[in-house]
Design a protein around this motif. Structure first.
Motif, PDB file in Angstrom:
ATOM      1  N   GLN B 428       0.826  -1.229   0.000  1.00  0.00           N
ATOM      2  CA  GLN B 428       0.000   0.000   0.000  1.00  0.00           C
ATOM      3  C   GLN B 428       0.851   1.267   0.000  1.00  0.00           C
ATOM      4  O   GLN B 428       0.523   2.240   0.680  1.00  0.00           O
ATOM      5  N   ILE B 429       1.935   1.203  -0.777  1.00  0.00           N
ATOM      6  CA  ILE B 429       2.741   2.421  -0.927  1.00  0.00           C
ATOM      7  C   ILE B 429       1.895   3.446  -1.667  1.00  0.00           C
ATOM      8  O   ILE B 429       1.057   3.091  -2.492  1.00  0.00           O
ATOM      9  N   HIS B 430       2.072   4.705  -1.343  1.00  0.00           N
ATOM     10  CA  HIS B 430       1.305   5.841  -1.905  1.00  0.00           C
ATOM     11  C   HIS B 430      -0.157   5.809  -1.448  1.00  0.00           C
ATOM     12  O   HIS B 430      -0.940   6.624  -1.922  1.00  0.00           O
ATOM     13  N   SER B 431      -0.543   4.886  -0.574  1.00  0.00           N
ATOM     14  CA  SER B 431      -1.937   4.723  -0.142  1.00  0.00           C
ATOM     15  C   SER B 431      -1.999   4.799   1.378  1.00  0.00           C
ATOM     16  O   SER B 431      -0.977   4.742   2.059  1.00  0.00           O
ATOM     17  N   PRO B 432      -3.223   4.877   1.916  1.00  0.00           N
ATOM     18  CA  PRO B 432      -3.354   4.771   3.376  1.00  0.00           C
ATOM     19  C   PRO B 432      -2.886   3.392   3.869  1.00  0.00           C
ATOM     20  O   PRO B 432      -2.946   2.415   3.142  1.00  0.00           O
ATOM     21  N   ASN B 433      -2.437   3.361   5.117  1.00  0.00           N
ATOM     22  CA  ASN B 433      -2.040   2.112   5.786  1.00  0.00           C
ATOM     23  C   ASN B 433      -0.850   1.414   5.132  1.00  0.00           C
ATOM     24  O   ASN B 433      -0.766   0.178   5.117  1.00  0.00           O
ATOM     25  N   GLU B 434       0.095   2.203   4.613  1.00  0.00           N
ATOM     26  CA  GLU B 434       1.331   1.615   4.078  1.00  0.00           C
ATOM     27  C   GLU B 434       1.993   0.735   5.127  1.00  0.00           C
ATOM     28  O   GLU B 434       1.952   1.038   6.328  1.00  0.00           O
ATOM     29  N   LYS B 435       2.577  -0.378   4.666  1.00  0.00           N
ATOM     30  CA  LYS B 435       3.297  -1.275   5.593  1.00  0.00           C
ATOM     31  C   LYS B 435       4.504  -1.888   4.892  1.00  0.00           C
ATOM     32  O   LYS B 435       4.638  -1.807   3.656  1.00  0.00           O
ATOM     33  N   TYR B 436       5.382  -2.498   5.668  1.00  0.00           N
ATOM     34  CA  TYR B 436       6.529  -3.246   5.137  1.00  0.00           C
ATOM     35  C   TYR B 436       6.578  -4.514   5.967  1.00  0.00           C
ATOM     36  O   TYR B 436       6.537  -4.440   7.206  1.00  0.00           O
ATOM     37  N   ASP B 437       6.599  -5.672   5.296  1.00  0.00           N
ATOM     38  CA  ASP B 437       6.645  -6.913   6.063  1.00  0.00           C
ATOM     39  C   ASP B 437       7.925  -6.974   6.882  1.00  0.00           C
ATOM     40  O   ASP B 437       9.004  -6.613   6.393  1.00  0.00           O
ATOM     41  N   LEU B 438       7.813  -7.447   8.100  1.00  0.00           N
ATOM     42  CA  LEU B 438       9.019  -7.633   8.913  1.00  0.00           C
ATOM     43  C   LEU B 438       9.952  -8.610   8.195  1.00  0.00           C
ATOM     44  O   LEU B 438      11.170  -8.473   8.236  1.00  0.00           O
ATOM     45  N   GLU B 439       9.368  -9.558   7.472  1.00  0.00           N
ATOM     46  CA  GLU B 439      10.182 -10.505   6.688  1.00  0.00           C
ATOM     47  C   GLU B 439      10.965  -9.773   5.597  1.00  0.00           C
ATOM     48  O   GLU B 439      12.132 -10.089   5.348  1.00  0.00           O
ATOM     49  N   SER B 440      10.306  -8.788   4.948  1.00  0.00           N
ATOM     50  CA  SER B 440      11.013  -8.014   3.913  1.00  0.00           C
ATOM     51  C   SER B 440      12.211  -7.299   4.528  1.00  0.00           C
ATOM     52  O   SER B 440      13.311  -7.264   3.949  1.00  0.00           O
ATOM     53  N   PHE B 441      11.969  -6.723   5.701  1.00  0.00           N
ATOM     54  CA  PHE B 441      13.028  -5.960   6.358  1.00  0.00           C
ATOM     55  C   PHE B 441      14.180  -6.888   6.782  1.00  0.00           C
ATOM     56  O   PHE B 441      15.355  -6.586   6.546  1.00  0.00           O
ATOM     57  N   HIS B 442      13.822  -8.008   7.354  1.00  0.00           N
ATOM     58  CA  HIS B 442      14.821  -8.947   7.877  1.00  0.00           C
ATOM     59  C   HIS B 442      15.588  -9.645   6.741  1.00  0.00           C
ATOM     60  O   HIS B 442      16.806  -9.536   6.629  1.00  0.00           O
ATOM     61  N   LYS B 443      14.852 -10.304   5.846  1.00  0.00           N
ATOM     62  CA  LYS B 443      15.520 -11.025   4.762  1.00  0.00           C
ATOM     63  C   LYS B 443      16.101 -10.064   3.726  1.00  0.00           C
ATOM     64  O   LYS B 443      17.045 -10.404   3.018  1.00  0.00           O
ATOM     65  N   GLY B 444      15.534  -8.846   3.651  1.00  0.00           N
ATOM     66  CA  GLY B 444      16.109  -7.823   2.779  1.00  0.00           C
ATOM     67  C   GLY B 444      17.514  -7.445   3.273  1.00  0.00           C
ATOM     68  O   GLY B 444      18.470  -7.343   2.496  1.00  0.00           O
ATOM     69  N   THR B 445      17.612  -7.244   4.581  1.00  0.00           N
ATOM     70  CA  THR B 445      18.913  -6.920   5.166  1.00  0.00           C
ATOM     71  C   THR B 445      19.913  -8.070   4.922  1.00  0.00           C
ATOM     72  O   THR B 445      21.049  -7.851   4.482  1.00  0.00           O
ATOM     73  N   ARG B 446      19.457  -9.283   5.147  1.00  0.00           N
ATOM     74  CA  ARG B 446      20.315 -10.461   4.894  1.00  0.00           C
ATOM     75  C   ARG B 446      20.687 -10.552   3.412  1.00  0.00           C
ATOM     76  O   ARG B 446      21.813 -10.933   3.070  1.00  0.00           O
ATOM     77  N   SER B 447      19.736 -10.176   2.529  1.00  0.00           N
ATOM     78  CA  SER B 447      20.030 -10.232   1.089  1.00  0.00           C
ATOM     79  C   SER B 447      21.176  -9.288   0.725  1.00  0.00           C
ATOM     80  O   SER B 447      22.089  -9.645  -0.037  1.00  0.00           O
TER      81      SER B 447
END
Lengths: 459, 459
Positions: B428-447
């Motif tokens: 929901q980027i550019h929209s109300p209630n934008e979020k980022y999965d904790l998995e995206s943040f965690h595995k993104g950092t590992r990536s």
């Protein structure tokens, strides 16, 4: 009873009358916005007190919306009812006003002195012309020339939701010989006029919903259907290339002008180019096979009064919005049936929604058109009185606007309505910088004194 | 240098890393609205301080708009530049948010834990994945595995007005072997992806003026041309019945997919029905002779991002407005020339204005599309590193959005850009209630830890 003394009294009292009007204009009685509920109440109180000061038995009457002001005073001859409205239009866009819309003032302009402020013309200034005429009669003769009922509304600019129930509940009290309404204008700003045709009004306020939330046009642009695109197509399809409205059955009940009325209107030599140029427009936009006066007075219209959707702030937001909304209104004439047109509009709109889209409707505003029967001799007496005041033969005219009250008097009370007003085309009613010519206020007041005299048994 | 220790360090540090991100999300860095200028500055300060804490020589660099954050640290092997943006989209409509967009929090949802708040995914959460990967490297090994430059922008959501001049003035300083950009997503929220095609963007923000002031639709309805009617017709005419855009020459420069890329995209088995149903839509709205993935990634689009005119408040105002406005944007592909399309759009618009109407344009946003050359072995190394982290073969994909910076690295710095990101379709980027999965943040950092390792000489 002498009319000349009354007219002289009006002339002498003009400065005080103007101060009273400025007082009333300072009250922010915007009826459509709930934030101004107390202000509407305050305007009603002001009028009750002013009518009482003339010896009129006046009171504020509660409705589910804004209050009515009703007053009675006995007198000789016919029973006249006067109608006006004390509520005003919203003032946005506020930044286009040259002064605070509720801090009214007299201004000198190239075209003469004007009273500037929201409601100056529509309708506080107009309704005060009648009250000031009564004040002068009372002051000179200690009494009024006719039996009078005052009926002042506070919801005219927001669809008059309480009006019909109130009239139905108080039918006997409001019963009278003729209703006088002061909410119209002079023809081409110079010919005094009695309006005998009024267009009706049907409003549709709706929101189309497509995607369940606002989307990023990068991710969904192209594949995702955009509600603004859908709405634009629906609105664009309402008129064809010749200016006709395309809804099936839309012209059912539209009546043609009588040859007599057509001839009278042609005799007015309406200068539509000047009328349009005055507001920055060039060519008539209505049905191309109709004269400009017909387009304004006797033909139905469709207009979008408001549209909104997506991001409208500063800068850019590449959003594919979930919703798009519009306010659409139709001006109706003759015997057009508002409910049939509403149904046809909704059928058309819904047939043009893509699969999965929904629409929500918010309003039920609707009133048919009105035509007065001018056979009542009171109309001709009033026309002569107006001609005497302005030194120009007064005319029976049409009006593009909708004043549903005129129809209600006929339907509910069984009383004909006589619409006499002194507004000018450049009064900017419903717009920023609304004004009322001091001449309209002064000669309008004198006109009502003459009409009261003409309709009284003493004339 | 051991990668496993770095990954273990990232796992252990996740709670603290999340707190740091929440801290950054609390800063209201909306770049498009001048009211938030100080907040943008504050976000830049926050990042400078955080980079400095990693031993990076970082500083805030003044521009005519919001500042850039630039940091350098020496190291072995290739010189990598990392780009992200610290500004965020506006938050309206605010009433559709379930919480204050700038009071972020971790929430448990049916689909797992998420970080909720404006900028969580676009782009603060994403840019912090790279910074957190560097922090873990530094913490475990006391040094970073490559020579690094950080280049963080604060105007990405408002057209990046200062970016090109800044890159041109600091060309030598920004010179590097490859640019890493974290501002994209996973394919279908599950396949790690390197984006190699980006659509360009042309925006037109304009107001049509007809009558010189707002008019009463009773007086002018029918005869007066309504700017909303004119605007609706112009917007409705931009697409034909098959979803094609009608502007003359619009498809000049649109390139067809290579057979190889077409086959790869078909192999992705994109479930467009689920993609649309997830946001409440049914059928693809783009060109009907193109596959849904083409509609999103490789075909140009036209969308209305905002529209407004007339009365849009509560209740009804029967105004015939003086003006109507819209924000229209085009997503561009291949070699489409933004300036040629702008000229064609304006010609079309102006040809459809009635006599006497005028138009005012407010924006000059424009960037062409980008295609990366994936022959550089760094792309394949990164693709393998991503595949290892996620246990799924990573893909080269297209992106419907516009990230002009990718093109600027090529044109101005002469550096290829590698776009790797961990956003999900339902962020929901550019929209109300934008979020980022904790998995995206965690595995993104590992990536990123893995990619840094894969690109370093010690791998």
């Amino acid at each position: 009873m002498s009319l000349d003394d009354v007219l002289a009294r009006i002339d002498a009292d003009m400065p005080a009358a103007t101060d009273r009007l400025l007082d009333l204009l300072r009250i922010r009685s915007i009826s459509t916005d709930p934030a101004f509920k107390d202000d509407c109440d305050k305007a009603a109180d002001w009028l009750v007190e002013d009518l009482q000061s003339l010896g009129i038995k006046a009171e504020k009457r509660v409705t589910p919306g804004h209050p009515m002001v009703v007053g009675h005073i006995d007198g000789p001859g016919p029973h006249l009812l006067f109608y006006g409205h004390y509520d005003v239009q919203p003032v946005d866009p506020l930044d286009l006003w040259d002064r605070d819309p509720f801090d009214p003032a007299i201004e000198d302009t190239a075209k003469g002195r004007v009273i500037r402020g929201r409601g100056a013309s529509d309708d506080k200034g107009q309704l005060m012309t009648f009250i000031e005429a009564c004040r002068a009669w009372k002051s000179v003769h200690g009494a009024l020339p006719c039996k009078l009922t005052f009926f002042l509304e506070g919801e005219e600019e927001s669809g008059s939701p309480s009006l019909v129930p109130f009239m139905e509940e108080n039918r006997d009290e409001l019963k009278s010989d003729i209703a006088l309404i002061c909410d119209t204008g002079m023809f081409e700003s110079k010919v005094p006029a009695i309006t005998t045709m009024l267009r009706g009004l049907l409003g549709e306020d709706f929101t189309i919903t497509g995607p369940s939330r606002d989307l990023h046009s990068g991710m969904y642009g192209g594949i995702g259907m955009n509600p603004i695109r859908v709405l634009s197509k629906i609105l664009a399809g309402l008129h064809d290339e010749t200016g006709h409205i395309t809804l099936p059955g839309f012209y059912d009940g539209v009546t043609e002008l009588s040859d007599e009325m057509r001839a009278q209107w042609q005799g007015l030599n309406f200068d539509h180019s000047a009328f349009l140029e005055d507001v920055g427009l060039k060519a008539p936009a209505g049905e191309q096979d109709r004269t400009p006066l017909e387009q304004i007075w006797s033909r139905p219209t469709c207009d979008v009064n408001g549209i909104w959707g997506g991001y409208t702030g500063d800068g850019f937001k590449t959003v594919l919005p979930s919703q798009a909304s519009a306010k659409v209104s139709f001006r109706l004439v003759g015997d057009q049936d508002p409910e049939a047109i509403r149904a046809n509009f909704r059928t058309y709109l819904e047939a043009n929604l893509p699969e999965g889209f929904t629409v929500e409707y918010r309003t039920d505003k609707a009133s048919g058109a009105s035509r007065m029967s001018v056979e009542d001799p009171a109309f001709e007496k009033a026309r002569v009185a107006l001609s005497d005041e302005w030194g120009i033969p007064a005319a029976y005219v049409g009006c593009g606007g909708s004043i549903p009250i005129a129809g209600y008097f006929k339907e509910i009370i069984g009383t004909d309505a006589m619409l006499v007003g002194f507004g000018k085309d450049d009064d900017q009613i419903h717009s920023p910088n609304e004004k009322y010519d001091l001449e309209s206020f002064h000669k309008g007041t004198r006109s009502w004194a003459r009409i009261l005299h003409a309709l009284s048994p003493s004339s």
